[in-house]
Design an enzyme around this catalytic site. Sequence first.
Site, short mmCIF file in Angstrom:
data_model
loop_
_atom_site.label_atom_id
_atom_site.label_comp_id
_atom_site.label_asym_id
_atom_site.label_seq_id
_atom_site.Cartn_x
_atom_site.Cartn_y
_atom_site.Cartn_z
N GLN A 78 -5.23 -1.90 9.86
CA GLN A 78 -4.87 -3.16 9.21
C GLN A 78 -5.40 -4.35 10.02
O GLN A 78 -5.16 -4.45 11.22
CB GLN A 78 -3.34 -3.24 9.07
CG GLN A 78 -2.86 -4.41 8.26
CD GLN A 78 -3.24 -4.31 6.78
OE1 GLN A 78 -3.18 -3.26 6.16
NE2 GLN A 78 -3.66 -5.43 6.20
N ASP A 108 -11.60 1.83 3.92
CA ASP A 108 -11.65 0.37 3.87
C ASP A 108 -13.10 -0.11 3.89
O ASP A 108 -13.36 -1.32 3.81
CB ASP A 108 -10.88 -0.25 5.05
CG ASP A 108 -9.73 -1.12 4.58
OD1 ASP A 108 -9.62 -1.35 3.36
OD2 ASP A 108 -8.94 -1.56 5.44
N LYS A 128 0.85 -1.21 0.00
CA LYS A 128 0.00 0.00 0.00
C LYS A 128 0.88 1.25 0.00
O LYS A 128 0.61 2.22 -0.71
CB LYS A 128 -0.93 -0.02 1.22
CG LYS A 128 -2.04 -1.06 1.12
CD LYS A 128 -2.77 -1.30 2.43
CE LYS A 128 -3.71 -2.50 2.30
NZ LYS A 128 -4.31 -2.91 3.57
#
Length: 276
Positions: free
Chosen positions: A93, A116, A49
């Site tokens: 994450q 996300d 990323k």
Amino acid sequence: MSKILDGKVIKMERKEKFREAFAELGFVSTLAIIQIGNREDSNSYIASKKKFGTEIGVKVEHIIFPENVHENEIIAKITELNDDKNVNGIIVQLPMPVSIDKDKVIDSINPKKDVDGLTSTSLKYLYEGKEGGFVPATTLGILNLLDYYKIPLEGKKVTIVGRSSLVGKPTMLALLNEDATVTICHSKTLNLKEHTQNADILIVAIGRAKFINHEFVSSGQIVIDVGTNMVDGKIVGDVDFDEVFDIVEAITPVPGGVGQMTVLSLFENVLKSCKK
Ligand code: NAP
């Protein structure tokens, strides 16, 4: 359609377009990634990323907490990032340590920065089939990949193996919103092979290396392998690629398939957040 549904090619193709789109904003956009602990797979996802962000001109701020951090500390950081007008997207994450209340942490992200797509606000939009929230990056990546290869969804039979909140369930909702007929399977599903063989499109997200072999597939199928498993230092999917390759019509490789699309789609969400 090519036999290999190549996420890497799509990512390379779209990179320049993304770079231009972010440059046109007239400010440097920032994505904040919060990591808890030091999992090897998380390190590698975050590295890709960061790399892609740098390549397209997005600043990626990586915040690391130790494994034993209290969730209040993470939430305090997220609150700070929510209030920072220079931060356009925030992700935590996953997976995070089980000692932490995942839902509480995720839901502390301002839904406008939830790139996300995992806050309950974003998921409610998906549940209701309405525009307005962010679609989770892996799910959006799968949709983008199918769209790129012009694979229609309307009326198609899709079987998803795996019912996690991160992949299986949001993907089920997104495909339902695209008028596919969706079957979702899990570890307690009886006669799994019947469900997988019967699909036009088979999506697998179970986290079991090469579990789906020739017995689970049938000819003419599109196979999307979400799995990312480390075996002897190599990344392999949930599908035994070599075994099914000659049977199915098209398949995503691992690595180089859905993982690449997830990164691309995450930054699509960051761009959307910047434009909002
Ligand atoms: P997860 O939370 O562990 O969920 C796994 C799911 O698979 C569960 O629903 C489980 O069923 C089901 N399952 C496990 N064994 C099964 C079996 N033998 N037969 C049928 N179903 C079975 O995993 P996840 O977060 O969804 O991730 C799945 C995989 O995708 C992992 O390899 C992960 O690394 C990968 N992943 C990749 C990306 C990407 O961008 N490429 C993104 C996210 C995740 P139960 O619910 O009954 O336990």
